[in-house]
Design a protein around this motif. Structure first.
Motif, PDB file in Angstrom:
ATOM      1  N   PRO A  96     -35.991  -5.628  40.594  1.00  0.00           N
ATOM      2  CA  PRO A  96     -34.810  -5.551  41.083  1.00  0.00           C
ATOM      3  C   PRO A  96     -33.714  -6.126  40.503  1.00  0.00           C
ATOM      4  N   GLN A  97     -32.612  -5.323  40.453  1.00  0.00           N
ATOM      5  CA  GLN A  97     -31.316  -6.023  39.932  1.00  0.00           C
ATOM      6  C   GLN A  97     -30.024  -5.935  40.677  1.00  0.00           C
ATOM      7  N   PHE A  98     -29.035  -6.942  40.671  1.00  0.00           N
ATOM      8  CA  PHE A  98     -27.981  -6.826  41.299  1.00  0.00           C
ATOM      9  C   PHE A  98     -26.934  -7.281  40.830  1.00  0.00           C
ATOM     10  N   VAL A  99     -25.694  -6.711  41.162  1.00  0.00           N
ATOM     11  CA  VAL A  99     -24.336  -6.995  40.406  1.00  0.00           C
ATOM     12  C   VAL A  99     -23.649  -7.469  41.782  1.00  0.00           C
ATOM     13  N   THR A 100     -22.902  -8.585  41.608  1.00  0.00           N
ATOM     14  CA  THR A 100     -21.949  -9.127  42.356  1.00  0.00           C
ATOM     15  C   THR A 100     -20.584  -8.687  42.450  1.00  0.00           C
ATOM     16  N   GLU A 101     -19.615  -8.836  43.228  1.00  0.00           N
ATOM     17  CA  GLU A 101     -18.121  -8.591  43.170  1.00  0.00           C
ATOM     18  C   GLU A 101     -17.788  -9.280  41.987  1.00  0.00           C
ATOM     19  N   PRO A 102     -16.322  -9.067  41.273  1.00  0.00           N
ATOM     20  CA  PRO A 102     -15.832  -9.792  40.316  1.00  0.00           C
ATOM     21  C   PRO A 102     -15.634 -11.217  40.904  1.00  0.00           C
ATOM     22  N   MET A 103     -15.993 -12.345  40.104  1.00  0.00           N
ATOM     23  CA  MET A 103     -15.507 -13.760  40.206  1.00  0.00           C
ATOM     24  C   MET A 103     -14.989 -14.280  38.894  1.00  0.00           C
ATOM     25  N   PRO A 104     -14.360 -15.668  39.175  1.00  0.00           N
ATOM     26  CA  PRO A 104     -13.764 -16.323  37.967  1.00  0.00           C
ATOM     27  C   PRO A 104     -14.912 -16.266  36.800  1.00  0.00           C
ATOM     28  N   TYR A 105     -14.437 -16.051  35.558  1.00  0.00           N
ATOM     29  CA  TYR A 105     -15.382 -16.071  34.515  1.00  0.00           C
ATOM     30  C   TYR A 105     -15.822 -17.366  34.058  1.00  0.00           C
ATOM     31  N   VAL A 106     -16.863 -17.941  34.694  1.00  0.00           N
ATOM     32  CA  VAL A 106     -17.296 -19.347  34.132  1.00  0.00           C
ATOM     33  C   VAL A 106     -18.745 -19.348  33.327  1.00  0.00           C
ATOM     34  N   LEU A 107     -19.356 -18.212  33.341  1.00  0.00           N
ATOM     35  CA  LEU A 107     -20.729 -18.321  32.733  1.00  0.00           C
ATOM     36  C   LEU A 107     -20.632 -17.452  31.410  1.00  0.00           C
ATOM     37  N   ARG A 108     -20.687 -18.244  30.158  1.00  0.00           N
ATOM     38  CA  ARG A 108     -20.928 -17.632  28.881  1.00  0.00           C
ATOM     39  C   ARG A 108     -22.093 -17.333  28.512  1.00  0.00           C
ATOM     40  N   PRO A 109     -23.034 -18.147  28.462  1.00  0.00           N
ATOM     41  CA  PRO A 109     -24.294 -17.784  27.935  1.00  0.00           C
ATOM     42  C   PRO A 109     -24.977 -17.010  29.200  1.00  0.00           C
ATOM     43  N   SER A 110     -26.228 -16.369  28.810  1.00  0.00           N
ATOM     44  CA  SER A 110     -26.990 -15.699  29.706  1.00  0.00           C
ATOM     45  C   SER A 110     -28.281 -16.732  29.686  1.00  0.00           C
ATOM     46  N   VAL A 111     -28.601 -16.750  31.308  1.00  0.00           N
ATOM     47  CA  VAL A 111     -29.459 -17.889  31.773  1.00  0.00           C
ATOM     48  C   VAL A 111     -30.688 -17.144  32.129  1.00  0.00           C
ATOM     49  N   TYR A 112     -31.700 -17.801  31.456  1.00  0.00           N
ATOM     50  CA  TYR A 112     -33.049 -17.119  31.811  1.00  0.00           C
ATOM     51  C   TYR A 112     -34.116 -18.307  32.231  1.00  0.00           C
ATOM     52  N   ILE A 140     -37.618 -19.847  32.582  1.00  0.00           N
ATOM     53  CA  ILE A 140     -38.813 -19.403  31.902  1.00  0.00           C
ATOM     54  C   ILE A 140     -39.891 -19.089  33.005  1.00  0.00           C
ATOM     55  N   GLU A 141     -40.103 -19.846  34.100  1.00  0.00           N
ATOM     56  CA  GLU A 141     -41.071 -19.419  34.861  1.00  0.00           C
ATOM     57  C   GLU A 141     -40.658 -18.457  36.065  1.00  0.00           C
ATOM     58  N   GLY A 142     -39.664 -17.743  36.080  1.00  0.00           N
ATOM     59  CA  GLY A 142     -39.478 -17.183  37.215  1.00  0.00           C
ATOM     60  C   GLY A 142     -38.377 -16.305  37.770  1.00  0.00           C
ATOM     61  N   ASP A 143     -37.877 -17.091  38.693  1.00  0.00           N
ATOM     62  CA  ASP A 143     -36.815 -16.269  39.701  1.00  0.00           C
ATOM     63  C   ASP A 143     -35.599 -16.280  39.424  1.00  0.00           C
ATOM     64  N   LEU A 144     -35.030 -16.463  38.203  1.00  0.00           N
ATOM     65  CA  LEU A 144     -33.724 -16.436  37.830  1.00  0.00           C
ATOM     66  C   LEU A 144     -33.509 -15.814  36.300  1.00  0.00           C
ATOM     67  N   ILE A 145     -32.701 -14.803  36.470  1.00  0.00           N
ATOM     68  CA  ILE A 145     -32.235 -13.947  34.947  1.00  0.00           C
ATOM     69  C   ILE A 145     -30.911 -13.732  35.393  1.00  0.00           C
ATOM     70  N   LEU A 146     -29.969 -14.307  34.633  1.00  0.00           N
ATOM     71  CA  LEU A 146     -28.476 -14.366  35.026  1.00  0.00           C
ATOM     72  C   LEU A 146     -27.737 -14.359  33.988  1.00  0.00           C
ATOM     73  N   ARG A 147     -26.494 -13.429  34.074  1.00  0.00           N
ATOM     74  CA  ARG A 147     -25.329 -13.414  33.281  1.00  0.00           C
ATOM     75  C   ARG A 147     -24.327 -13.004  33.668  1.00  0.00           C
ATOM     76  N   GLN A 148     -22.985 -13.104  33.096  1.00  0.00           N
ATOM     77  CA  GLN A 148     -21.840 -12.771  33.695  1.00  0.00           C
ATOM     78  C   GLN A 148     -20.867 -11.861  32.579  1.00  0.00           C
ATOM     79  N   ILE A 149     -20.490 -10.958  33.040  1.00  0.00           N
ATOM     80  CA  ILE A 149     -19.545 -10.051  32.268  1.00  0.00           C
ATOM     81  C   ILE A 149     -18.193 -10.617  32.157  1.00  0.00           C
ATOM     82  N   PRO A 150     -17.283 -10.268  31.200  1.00  0.00           N
ATOM     83  CA  PRO A 150     -16.159 -10.729  31.066  1.00  0.00           C
ATOM     84  C   PRO A 150     -15.087 -10.498  32.452  1.00  0.00           C
TER      85      PRO A 150
END
Length: 357
Positions: free
Chosen positions: A179-195, A197-207
């Protein structure tokens, strides 16, 4: 050579031998949405089987050895670098040169490189009949003339099992998607993609501010094998999971949810091998969620095999012949699928003691 891709759209790629031989100069040097890559181990992911800290350190060392400039960060460093993250971080491996590719952008670039090398792509071309006689595969489609070639590559993802079965090789392939989800636009604070290792968080933010995240448990595809729907409860569970690590997203609105159809095997290992039933048939499927990541290596190995060259990697663990006898179920099945999915899969393949890979 013919390669059958997604069998639903039945995309066919016809390529000359020179088009499949590995050649780095054939790949476009384009911006494919790269971003710094951060792998983080979280307390929520601790299991009795693995050591998350050791896994994270191994991941960091592997990335550094591969030239990505990976560096490990301890809890204090993590809090300093990412104050928006809760204190659940145990260890992070930061790779400023490691890339996170966007399949929607990078796949067309690779396809264009293949076309320049002499291949052809036929999209929205349904395969209605396949045959193998006198050393040639004959592929009949709904809207194009019959095509023939001495080599056929079965790379049809979640639909590859029906092709291998058609040529006499049965596998316990099943279809699912994260399952994949997209949020509403928010302040751009997250530059790297965050994974995690063991599971429940795969996260990135677009500009433009939207957060895009995915995680476990995965969702089984419909019985027709054509779609994977995300139940509303999984959307709620996904938001709870991400807000445990990033409280700032707790009240974010989700504006879009989707999934896909991927091929999985009970040992969570792909099939990368020549057919043992039909000469000239090669299999490349069952990436179990990691197919896009390993595709360049899989393509190179199969290209070497097809061209009669030596492959330096031992591909025997990925042979389709392993399904002739019961195989061990990967423990990742329990980690990446919910209980309801496991119950549905119970009759799909014979149960064996889980491995600890």
């Amino acid at each position: 050579m013919l390669r059958i891709g997604s069998a639903r759209a039945a995309e066919i790629v016809a390529a000359k031998p020179s088009a499949i031989a590995p050649d780095a100069n054939n790949v476009e040097n384009v911006d494919i949405g790269n971003a710094p890559y951060l792998v983080i181990t979280l307390k929520a992911a601790v299991t009795p089987v693995r050591s998350p800290q050791g896994t994270g350190e191994c991941c960091g060392r592997t990335g550094y050895d591969a030239g990505t400039g990976s560096s490990a960060s301890r809890p204090a460093d993590i809090r300093h670098r990412m104050p928006w993250l809760t204190g659940s971080g145990l260890l992070a491996s930061y790779s400023p040169r490691c890339a996170v590719a966007n399949p929607r952008i990078s796949t067309p670039a690779v396809t264009r490189a293949m076309v320049r090398a002499g291949g052809d792509v036929f999209e929205q071309t349904e395969v209605v009949e396949m045959d193998h006689q006198n050393g040639l595969f004959a592929i009949r489609t709904a809207n194009r003339p019959q095509m023939k070639a001495p080599v056929l590559v079965n790379a049809a993802g979640g639909w590859a099992g029906s092709i291998s079965q058609h040529f006499g090789e049965t596998t316990p392939l099943f279809s699912a998607g994260p399952p994949q989800f997209v949020t509403e636009p928010m302040p751009y604070v997250l530059r790297p993609s965050v994974y995690a290792i063991e599971g429940d968080l795969i996260l990135r933010q677009i500009p433009r501010g939207n957060f895009i995240f995915a995680g476990y448990p995965r969702t089984l595809s419909n019985e027709d094998g054509q779609h994977t729907f995300v139940p509303p409860q999984k959307t709620l569970n996904g938001m709870r999971a991400v807000s445990r690590h990033m409280p700032g997203l707790r009240n974010a609105d989700i504006i879009r949810v989707w999934s896909g159809v991927e091929g999985y095997l009970p040992d969570m290992l792909p099939v990368i091998s020549a057919s043992e039933a039909t000469p000239g048939l090669y299999h490349a499927f069952g990436g179990s969620g990691g197919g896009f990541k390993i595709a360049p290596a899989v393509g190179e190995c199969l290209a070497l095999q097809i061209c009669g060259d030596t492959v330096s990697i031992d591909l025997s663990p990925y042979s389709i012949s392993r399904f002739r006898s019961p195989i061990r179920k990967s423990q990742k099945l329990a980690a990446e699928f919910d209980e309801a999915s496991e119950v549905s899969l119970a009759g799909h393949f014979e149960a064996e003691p889980p491995d600890h890979l």
